[in-house]
Design a protein around this motif. Structure first.
Motif, mmCIF file in Angstrom:
data_model
loop_
_atom_site.group_PDB
_atom_site.id
_atom_site.type_symbol
_atom_site.label_atom_id
_atom_site.label_comp_id
_atom_site.label_asym_id
_atom_site.label_seq_id
_atom_site.Cartn_x
_atom_site.Cartn_y
_atom_site.Cartn_z
ATOM 1 N N ALA A 26 35.009 24.325 37.267
ATOM 2 C CA ALA A 26 34.711 26.076 37.215
ATOM 3 C C ALA A 26 33.694 26.317 38.555
ATOM 4 C CB ALA A 26 33.909 26.402 36.255
ATOM 5 N N HIS A 37 28.398 34.590 39.259
ATOM 6 C CA HIS A 37 29.384 34.481 38.279
ATOM 7 C C HIS A 37 29.855 33.169 38.120
ATOM 8 C CE1 HIS A 37 30.684 39.117 37.814
ATOM 9 N NE2 HIS A 37 29.204 38.747 37.629
ATOM 10 N N LYS A 38 30.039 32.484 38.814
ATOM 11 C CA LYS A 38 30.615 31.018 39.214
ATOM 12 C C LYS A 38 29.299 30.041 38.467
ATOM 13 C CE LYS A 38 34.099 30.265 42.343
ATOM 14 N NZ LYS A 38 34.874 29.252 43.172
ATOM 15 N N TRP A 41 29.789 30.546 34.837
ATOM 16 C CA TRP A 41 30.898 29.998 34.486
ATOM 17 C C TRP A 41 30.726 28.520 34.122
ATOM 18 C CZ3 TRP A 41 36.144 29.990 37.456
ATOM 19 C CH2 TRP A 41 37.178 29.629 36.730
ATOM 20 N N SER A 42 30.166 28.084 35.267
ATOM 21 C CA SER A 42 29.825 26.535 35.171
ATOM 22 C C SER A 42 28.798 26.194 34.029
ATOM 23 C CB SER A 42 29.014 25.922 36.530
ATOM 24 O OG SER A 42 30.295 26.326 37.495
ATOM 25 N N SER A 45 30.509 26.316 30.877
ATOM 26 C CA SER A 45 31.389 25.339 30.884
ATOM 27 C C SER A 45 30.832 23.891 30.259
ATOM 28 C CB SER A 45 32.115 24.835 32.023
ATOM 29 O OG SER A 45 33.059 26.234 32.397
ATOM 30 N N TYR A 53 34.594 27.053 29.255
ATOM 31 C CA TYR A 53 35.804 27.402 30.447
ATOM 32 C C TYR A 53 36.733 28.569 30.270
ATOM 33 C CZ TYR A 53 38.730 25.804 34.271
ATOM 34 O OH TYR A 53 39.445 25.948 35.503
ATOM 35 N N TYR A 56 35.365 32.161 29.467
ATOM 36 C CA TYR A 56 35.040 32.760 30.491
ATOM 37 C C TYR A 56 36.267 33.211 31.640
ATOM 38 C CZ TYR A 56 32.269 34.853 34.406
ATOM 39 O OH TYR A 56 31.449 35.676 35.199
ATOM 40 N N LYS A 57 37.045 32.391 31.625
ATOM 41 C CA LYS A 57 38.300 32.615 32.257
ATOM 42 C C LYS A 57 39.018 33.766 31.756
ATOM 43 C CE LYS A 57 41.950 30.042 34.936
ATOM 44 N NZ LYS A 57 42.724 28.866 35.147
#
Length: 75
Positions: A26, A37-38, A41-42, A45, A53, A56-57
């Motif tokens: 991510a 946001h990254k 997401w990380s 995940s 993962y 969120y994707k």
């Protein structure tokens, strides 16, 4: 009894490695997201593994996912 502990340790390490791989995936993704946001997401995940993962994707707009992949395929 010691073989049970070593098996549990191996399973736990495998799960942690899987979660870490999804968190790194991510973080280094080519999808154009802002840094917060990254990071979110990380973190999701890392905590939830593949479930976090892909959950969120699924919330990321499709255009952000397709455009970077199409540019990489042309090169």
């Amino acid at each position: 009894m010691s073989t049970a502990y070593s098996l549990y340790t191996l399973i736990l390490l495998s799960i942690l490695l899987t979660h870490a791989c999804f968190a790194i995936g991510a973080a280094v993704s080519s999808i154009r997201l802002s840094s917060p946001h990254k990071i979110l997401w990380s973190i999701l995940s890392l905590i939830f593994g593949p479930l976090g993962y892909y959950a969120y994707k699924a919330t990321i707009p499709y255009a952000l996912i397709v455009e970077p992949e199409q540019k990489e395929a042309k090169m």
